[in-house]
Design a protein around this motif. Structure first.
Motif, PDB file in Angstrom:
ATOM      1  N   GLU A 155     -29.552 -49.052  20.195  1.00  0.00           N
ATOM      2  CA  GLU A 155     -30.322 -50.284  20.440  1.00  0.00           C
ATOM      3  C   GLU A 155     -29.398 -51.405  20.922  1.00  0.00           C
ATOM      4  O   GLU A 155     -29.737 -52.145  21.854  1.00  0.00           O
ATOM      5  N   VAL A 156     -28.246 -51.558  20.290  1.00  0.00           N
ATOM      6  CA  VAL A 156     -27.299 -52.599  20.697  1.00  0.00           C
ATOM      7  C   VAL A 156     -26.757 -52.301  22.092  1.00  0.00           C
ATOM      8  O   VAL A 156     -26.605 -53.205  22.928  1.00  0.00           O
ATOM      9  N   PHE A 157     -26.492 -51.042  22.371  1.00  0.00           N
ATOM     10  CA  PHE A 157     -26.007 -50.648  23.689  1.00  0.00           C
ATOM     11  C   PHE A 157     -27.041 -50.997  24.758  1.00  0.00           C
ATOM     12  O   PHE A 157     -26.690 -51.542  25.813  1.00  0.00           O
ATOM     13  N   ARG A 158     -28.292 -50.695  24.504  1.00  0.00           N
ATOM     14  CA  ARG A 158     -29.346 -51.014  25.478  1.00  0.00           C
ATOM     15  C   ARG A 158     -29.439 -52.516  25.714  1.00  0.00           C
ATOM     16  O   ARG A 158     -29.543 -52.980  26.856  1.00  0.00           O
ATOM     17  N   ALA A 159     -29.375 -53.288  24.640  1.00  0.00           N
ATOM     18  CA  ALA A 159     -29.509 -54.736  24.762  1.00  0.00           C
ATOM     19  C   ALA A 159     -28.357 -55.347  25.558  1.00  0.00           C
ATOM     20  O   ALA A 159     -28.546 -56.331  26.290  1.00  0.00           O
ATOM     21  N   ALA A 160     -27.172 -54.779  25.439  1.00  0.00           N
ATOM     22  CA  ALA A 160     -26.015 -55.314  26.153  1.00  0.00           C
ATOM     23  C   ALA A 160     -26.109 -55.076  27.658  1.00  0.00           C
ATOM     24  O   ALA A 160     -25.554 -55.843  28.450  1.00  0.00           O
ATOM     25  N   ALA A 161     -26.771 -54.009  28.054  1.00  0.00           N
ATOM     26  CA  ALA A 161     -27.033 -53.694  29.470  1.00  0.00           C
ATOM     27  C   ALA A 161     -25.757 -53.571  30.312  1.00  0.00           C
ATOM     28  O   ALA A 161     -25.762 -53.894  31.499  1.00  0.00           O
ATOM     29  N   ARG A 162     -24.670 -53.109  29.697  1.00  0.00           N
ATOM     30  CA  ARG A 162     -23.439 -52.848  30.451  1.00  0.00           C
ATOM     31  C   ARG A 162     -23.511 -51.462  31.079  1.00  0.00           C
ATOM     32  O   ARG A 162     -24.072 -50.534  30.504  1.00  0.00           O
ATOM     33  N   LYS A 163     -22.960 -51.329  32.266  1.00  0.00           N
ATOM     34  CA  LYS A 163     -22.983 -50.044  32.954  1.00  0.00           C
ATOM     35  C   LYS A 163     -21.668 -49.307  32.702  1.00  0.00           C
ATOM     36  O   LYS A 163     -20.612 -49.740  33.185  1.00  0.00           O
ATOM     37  N   PRO A 164     -21.707 -48.207  31.970  1.00  0.00           N
ATOM     38  CA  PRO A 164     -20.466 -47.472  31.689  1.00  0.00           C
ATOM     39  C   PRO A 164     -20.075 -46.533  32.824  1.00  0.00           C
ATOM     40  O   PRO A 164     -20.916 -46.140  33.646  1.00  0.00           O
ATOM     41  N   ARG A 165     -18.815 -46.190  32.861  1.00  0.00           N
ATOM     42  CA  ARG A 165     -18.360 -45.158  33.793  1.00  0.00           C
ATOM     43  C   ARG A 165     -18.521 -43.776  33.170  1.00  0.00           C
ATOM     44  O   ARG A 165     -18.823 -42.793  33.854  1.00  0.00           O
ATOM     45  N   TRP A 166     -18.312 -43.709  31.861  1.00  0.00           N
ATOM     46  CA  TRP A 166     -18.466 -42.468  31.111  1.00  0.00           C
ATOM     47  C   TRP A 166     -19.173 -42.804  29.802  1.00  0.00           C
ATOM     48  O   TRP A 166     -18.832 -43.791  29.152  1.00  0.00           O
ATOM     49  N   ALA A 167     -20.164 -42.005  29.399  1.00  0.00           N
ATOM     50  CA  ALA A 167     -20.860 -42.305  28.143  1.00  0.00           C
ATOM     51  C   ALA A 167     -21.571 -41.069  27.614  1.00  0.00           C
ATOM     52  O   ALA A 167     -22.036 -40.213  28.380  1.00  0.00           O
ATOM     53  N   THR A 168     -21.634 -40.983  26.292  1.00  0.00           N
ATOM     54  CA  THR A 168     -22.406 -39.935  25.636  1.00  0.00           C
ATOM     55  C   THR A 168     -23.121 -40.532  24.434  1.00  0.00           C
ATOM     56  O   THR A 168     -22.553 -41.367  23.720  1.00  0.00           O
ATOM     57  N   GLN A 169     -24.365 -40.144  24.242  1.00  0.00           N
ATOM     58  CA  GLN A 169     -25.156 -40.600  23.097  1.00  0.00           C
ATOM     59  C   GLN A 169     -25.244 -39.460  22.091  1.00  0.00           C
ATOM     60  O   GLN A 169     -25.496 -38.314  22.448  1.00  0.00           O
ATOM     61  N   SER A 170     -25.007 -39.777  20.831  1.00  0.00           N
ATOM     62  CA  SER A 170     -25.084 -38.774  19.787  1.00  0.00           C
ATOM     63  C   SER A 170     -25.551 -39.471  18.514  1.00  0.00           C
ATOM     64  O   SER A 170     -25.979 -40.613  18.546  1.00  0.00           O
ATOM     65  N   GLY A 171     -25.482 -38.778  17.423  1.00  0.00           N
ATOM     66  CA  GLY A 171     -25.908 -39.414  16.192  1.00  0.00           C
ATOM     67  C   GLY A 171     -25.910 -38.447  15.024  1.00  0.00           C
ATOM     68  O   GLY A 171     -25.858 -37.230  15.206  1.00  0.00           O
ATOM     69  N   PRO A 172     -25.870 -39.057  13.862  1.00  0.00           N
ATOM     70  CA  PRO A 172     -26.076 -40.471  13.581  1.00  0.00           C
ATOM     71  C   PRO A 172     -24.793 -41.295  13.698  1.00  0.00           C
ATOM     72  O   PRO A 172     -23.695 -40.747  13.781  1.00  0.00           O
ATOM     73  N   MET A 173     -24.966 -42.631  13.700  1.00  0.00           N
ATOM     74  CA  MET A 173     -23.819 -43.504  13.518  1.00  0.00           C
ATOM     75  C   MET A 173     -23.262 -43.250  12.120  1.00  0.00           C
ATOM     76  O   MET A 173     -24.016 -43.119  11.146  1.00  0.00           O
ATOM     77  N   LEU A 174     -21.960 -43.203  12.015  1.00  0.00           N
ATOM     78  CA  LEU A 174     -21.307 -43.013  10.718  1.00  0.00           C
ATOM     79  C   LEU A 174     -21.080 -44.356  10.028  1.00  0.00           C
ATOM     80  O   LEU A 174     -21.319 -44.493   8.821  1.00  0.00           O
ATOM     81  N   VAL A 175     -20.601 -45.317  10.819  1.00  0.00           N
ATOM     82  CA  VAL A 175     -20.313 -46.656  10.316  1.00  0.00           C
ATOM     83  C   VAL A 175     -20.906 -47.670  11.289  1.00  0.00           C
ATOM     84  O   VAL A 175     -20.786 -47.510  12.513  1.00  0.00           O
ATOM     85  N   VAL A 176     -21.574 -48.698  10.764  1.00  0.00           N
ATOM     86  CA  VAL A 176     -22.180 -49.747  11.587  1.00  0.00           C
ATOM     87  C   VAL A 176     -21.752 -51.106  11.035  1.00  0.00           C
ATOM     88  O   VAL A 176     -22.044 -51.430   9.883  1.00  0.00           O
ATOM     89  N   ASP A 177     -21.045 -51.872  11.860  1.00  0.00           N
ATOM     90  CA  ASP A 177     -20.576 -53.199  11.446  1.00  0.00           C
ATOM     91  C   ASP A 177     -19.833 -53.156  10.104  1.00  0.00           C
ATOM     92  O   ASP A 177     -20.023 -54.008   9.233  1.00  0.00           O
ATOM     93  N   GLY A 178     -19.025 -52.136   9.941  1.00  0.00           N
ATOM     94  CA  GLY A 178     -18.209 -52.032   8.738  1.00  0.00           C
ATOM     95  C   GLY A 178     -18.912 -51.443   7.532  1.00  0.00           C
ATOM     96  O   GLY A 178     -18.299 -51.328   6.457  1.00  0.00           O
ATOM     97  N   GLU A 179     -20.166 -51.045   7.687  1.00  0.00           N
ATOM     98  CA  GLU A 179     -20.919 -50.468   6.574  1.00  0.00           C
ATOM     99  C   GLU A 179     -21.246 -49.013   6.850  1.00  0.00           C
ATOM    100  O   GLU A 179     -21.629 -48.657   7.968  1.00  0.00           O
ATOM    101  N   ILE A 180     -21.106 -48.182   5.830  1.00  0.00           N
ATOM    102  CA  ILE A 180     -21.473 -46.772   5.958  1.00  0.00           C
ATOM    103  C   ILE A 180     -22.983 -46.651   6.128  1.00  0.00           C
ATOM    104  O   ILE A 180     -23.756 -47.380   5.497  1.00  0.00           O
ATOM    105  N   ASN A 181     -23.400 -45.771   7.016  1.00  0.00           N
ATOM    106  CA  ASN A 181     -24.822 -45.529   7.256  1.00  0.00           C
ATOM    107  C   ASN A 181     -25.560 -45.339   5.921  1.00  0.00           C
ATOM    108  O   ASN A 181     -25.179 -44.487   5.108  1.00  0.00           O
ATOM    109  N   THR A 182     -26.588 -46.149   5.700  1.00  0.00           N
ATOM    110  CA  THR A 182     -27.303 -46.125   4.419  1.00  0.00           C
ATOM    111  C   THR A 182     -28.083 -44.840   4.197  1.00  0.00           C
ATOM    112  O   THR A 182     -28.559 -44.590   3.085  1.00  0.00           O
TER     113      THR A 182
END
Length: 261
Positions: free
Chosen positions: A145-172
């Protein structure tokens, strides 16, 4: 004086020899880490010295590489020996990346924001995220969601999941006492130009793997790449991660090469 010059000449020769012997094996920093009684193999990449790229299909015949060995052979033939490689993330039953996949600026699979049932796979264990590398060499890991909102165009990218850590917090979603133990691989950007990959040397649960990235590696955002089938390769250390008999064809592969002089 003659003895001094001889010693100097010998030291210079050794220095030249050491330089000549250095190569792809020295291009990235790979090391074993023991954290909270679990063993991991980590690789640190400096994007100012190394290039991070993604590969799915062989450009020569449009067939999927499927594995690191095939990619290694192909890149060696192109005069670009691999310094590091690992599975680029989760894919579907047709061996296509399940989420966003960008190769050399071209989006081959779009961002996937479908909110599925977590029981259907790790990708649907939210939030999932994106690992991206940009034209200036900077890298980041962000939630989808944050990546989409930023709308930056990457040269290389892969989407996976889940996030392990978000903003310094372990995935709840993770349970410290979970008995879901698997080999796991992941990635984080400790800074804009310092990317760290990790693979467990034995099965671990998500919570333990997330703590590795947050508490040992020091990343505020980290992304799970894949589980039981994942391996990491460096010329110096060979393969780490899941046993070879458990690996299956990959849809995408993250590859690292030393920058050309």
């Amino acid at each position: 004086m003659a003895r001094f010059l001889a010693r100097l000449s010998s030291a210079s020769a050794l220095a030249v020899l050491a330089t000549a012997c250095s190569g792809p094996a020295d291009a990235v920093e790979g090391r074993d880490v023991v954290f909270d009684s679990q063993s991991y193999f980590t690789v640190t990449v400096d994007t100012r010295r190394e290039d991070i790229e993604l590969y799915w299909r062989n450009p020569d015949n449009d067939q999927p590489f499927g594995g690191i060995e095939a990619l290694k052979t192909w890149t060696q033939g192109k005069g670009r020996p691999l310094a590091f490689a690992t599975n680029a993330g989760i894919y579907d039953r047709e061996f296509r990346p399940l989420g966003l996949y960008v190769e050399n600026g071209k989006t081959l699979v779009p961002l996937n924001l479908a909110h599925g049932n977590p029981r259907s796979g790790n990708f649907s264990l939210l939030p999932n995220g994106v690992f991206a590398v940009y034209d200036d060499g900077s890298a980041e890991v962000r939630t989808s969601e944050v990546f989409r909102a930023a709308a930056r165009k990457p040269r290389w990218a892969t989407q996976s999941g889940p996030m392990l850590v978000v903003d310094g917090e372990i995935n709840t979603q993770f349970d410290d006492g979970s008995d879901s133990m698997k080999w796991r691989s992941g990635v984080c950007a400790r800074s804009a130009h310092e990317v760290v990959f990790a693979v467990s040397r034995a099965p671990v649960n998500f919570h333990a793997f997330a703590r590795l990235f947050r508490d040992q590696i020091g990343c505020r955002d980290a992304l799970f790449l894949d589980g039981t089938i994942s391996q990491a390769f460096t010329p110096a250390s060979g393969y780490a991660g899941a046993p070879a008999f458990m690996t299956k064809p990959y849809a995408g592969i993250i590859a690292v090469f030393p920058k050309k002089p």
